[in-house]
Design a protein around this motif. Structure first.
Motif, mmCIF file in Angstrom:
data_model
loop_
_atom_site.group_PDB
_atom_site.id
_atom_site.type_symbol
_atom_site.label_atom_id
_atom_site.label_comp_id
_atom_site.label_asym_id
_atom_site.label_seq_id
_atom_site.Cartn_x
_atom_site.Cartn_y
_atom_site.Cartn_z
ATOM 1 N N LYS A 43 50.834 30.236 152.670
ATOM 2 C CA LYS A 43 50.560 30.222 151.238
ATOM 3 C C LYS A 43 51.428 31.197 150.450
ATOM 4 O O LYS A 43 51.545 31.075 149.244
ATOM 5 C CB LYS A 43 49.086 30.550 150.984
ATOM 6 C CG LYS A 43 48.139 29.523 151.529
ATOM 7 C CD LYS A 43 46.712 29.906 151.254
ATOM 8 C CE LYS A 43 45.764 28.903 151.874
ATOM 9 N NZ LYS A 43 44.377 29.257 151.627
ATOM 10 N N THR A 55 57.350 31.882 138.376
ATOM 11 C CA THR A 55 57.237 31.002 137.207
ATOM 12 C C THR A 55 56.573 31.728 136.048
ATOM 13 O O THR A 55 57.035 31.646 134.906
ATOM 14 C CB THR A 55 56.438 29.731 137.568
ATOM 15 O OG1 THR A 55 57.099 29.055 138.633
ATOM 16 C CG2 THR A 55 56.313 28.800 136.379
ATOM 17 N N VAL A 56 55.504 32.461 136.323
ATOM 18 C CA VAL A 56 54.815 33.214 135.269
ATOM 19 C C VAL A 56 55.742 34.273 134.688
ATOM 20 O O VAL A 56 55.831 34.438 133.461
ATOM 21 C CB VAL A 56 53.503 33.846 135.805
ATOM 22 C CG1 VAL A 56 52.923 34.816 134.802
ATOM 23 C CG2 VAL A 56 52.500 32.760 136.143
ATOM 24 N N ARG A 85 56.222 31.588 144.293
ATOM 25 C CA ARG A 85 56.789 30.631 143.347
ATOM 26 C C ARG A 85 56.011 30.667 142.030
ATOM 27 O O ARG A 85 56.596 30.672 140.948
ATOM 28 C CB ARG A 85 56.764 29.221 143.921
ATOM 29 C CG ARG A 85 57.454 28.216 143.002
ATOM 30 C CD ARG A 85 57.354 26.804 143.474
ATOM 31 N NE ARG A 85 57.773 26.659 144.855
ATOM 32 C CZ ARG A 85 57.568 25.553 145.563
ATOM 33 N NH1 ARG A 85 56.941 24.522 145.024
ATOM 34 N NH2 ARG A 85 57.967 25.470 146.810
ATOM 35 N N ARG A 86 54.691 30.684 142.109
ATOM 36 C CA ARG A 86 53.870 30.758 140.893
ATOM 37 C C ARG A 86 54.102 32.068 140.165
ATOM 38 O O ARG A 86 54.198 32.098 138.946
ATOM 39 C CB ARG A 86 52.398 30.591 141.243
ATOM 40 C CG ARG A 86 52.045 29.182 141.624
ATOM 41 C CD ARG A 86 50.585 29.068 141.951
ATOM 42 N NE ARG A 86 50.274 27.721 142.390
ATOM 43 C CZ ARG A 86 49.135 27.362 142.924
ATOM 44 N NH1 ARG A 86 48.187 28.251 143.100
ATOM 45 N NH2 ARG A 86 48.921 26.125 143.284
ATOM 46 N N HIS A 87 54.185 33.150 140.908
ATOM 47 C CA HIS A 87 54.436 34.458 140.305
ATOM 48 C C HIS A 87 55.777 34.454 139.574
ATOM 49 O O HIS A 87 55.883 34.910 138.434
ATOM 50 C CB HIS A 87 54.418 35.539 141.386
ATOM 51 C CG HIS A 87 54.694 36.898 140.873
ATOM 52 N ND1 HIS A 87 55.943 37.456 140.940
ATOM 53 C CD2 HIS A 87 53.897 37.805 140.266
ATOM 54 C CE1 HIS A 87 55.905 38.658 140.395
ATOM 55 N NE2 HIS A 87 54.679 38.890 139.986
ATOM 56 N N TYR A 143 54.113 29.761 148.064
ATOM 57 C CA TYR A 143 53.605 29.142 146.850
ATOM 58 C C TYR A 143 53.125 30.190 145.852
ATOM 59 O O TYR A 143 53.309 30.038 144.648
ATOM 60 C CB TYR A 143 52.494 28.146 147.184
ATOM 61 C CG TYR A 143 52.987 27.049 148.083
ATOM 62 C CD1 TYR A 143 53.830 26.056 147.591
ATOM 63 C CD2 TYR A 143 52.654 27.024 149.422
ATOM 64 C CE1 TYR A 143 54.311 25.053 148.407
ATOM 65 C CE2 TYR A 143 53.124 26.022 150.260
ATOM 66 C CZ TYR A 143 53.955 25.043 149.741
ATOM 67 O OH TYR A 143 54.438 24.061 150.563
ATOM 68 N N ILE A 144 52.528 31.246 146.354
ATOM 69 C CA ILE A 144 52.106 32.336 145.477
ATOM 70 C C ILE A 144 53.326 32.980 144.837
ATOM 71 O O ILE A 144 53.351 33.241 143.631
ATOM 72 C CB ILE A 144 51.259 33.371 146.250
ATOM 73 C CG1 ILE A 144 49.935 32.736 146.673
ATOM 74 C CG2 ILE A 144 51.039 34.621 145.410
ATOM 75 C CD1 ILE A 144 49.128 33.579 147.629
#
Length: 70
Positions: free
Chosen positions: A5, A15-16, A11-13, A8-9
């Protein structure tokens, strides 16, 4: 620690962080006393629930049998 995981974390971080730096989203501090979601997340005294409910434009529900509040 690395697990399936973490990618993905990350990648989200990223993106934010990108959205923040471009100005698409902003973060604003909201004090606990002004947070309208508090009644949904924790127990509050009756007065605090009443204030938050008014700010969320919620109205008291009345019974069809005698008009008493439920």
């Amino acid at each position: 620690m690395h697990n399936g995981k973490s990618r993905y974390i990350r990648r989200r971080h990223n993106t934010v962080i990108q959205l923040l730096s471009s100005g698409i989203i902003t973060l604003d501090y909201v004090s606990s006393s002004d947070n309208v979601s508090n009644p949904l997340t924790k127990g509050l005294v009756r007065e605090a629930v009443g204030r938050s409910s008014k700010r969320m434009c919620l109205q008291r529900r009345t019974s069809h049998h005698g008009g008493n509040s439920i």
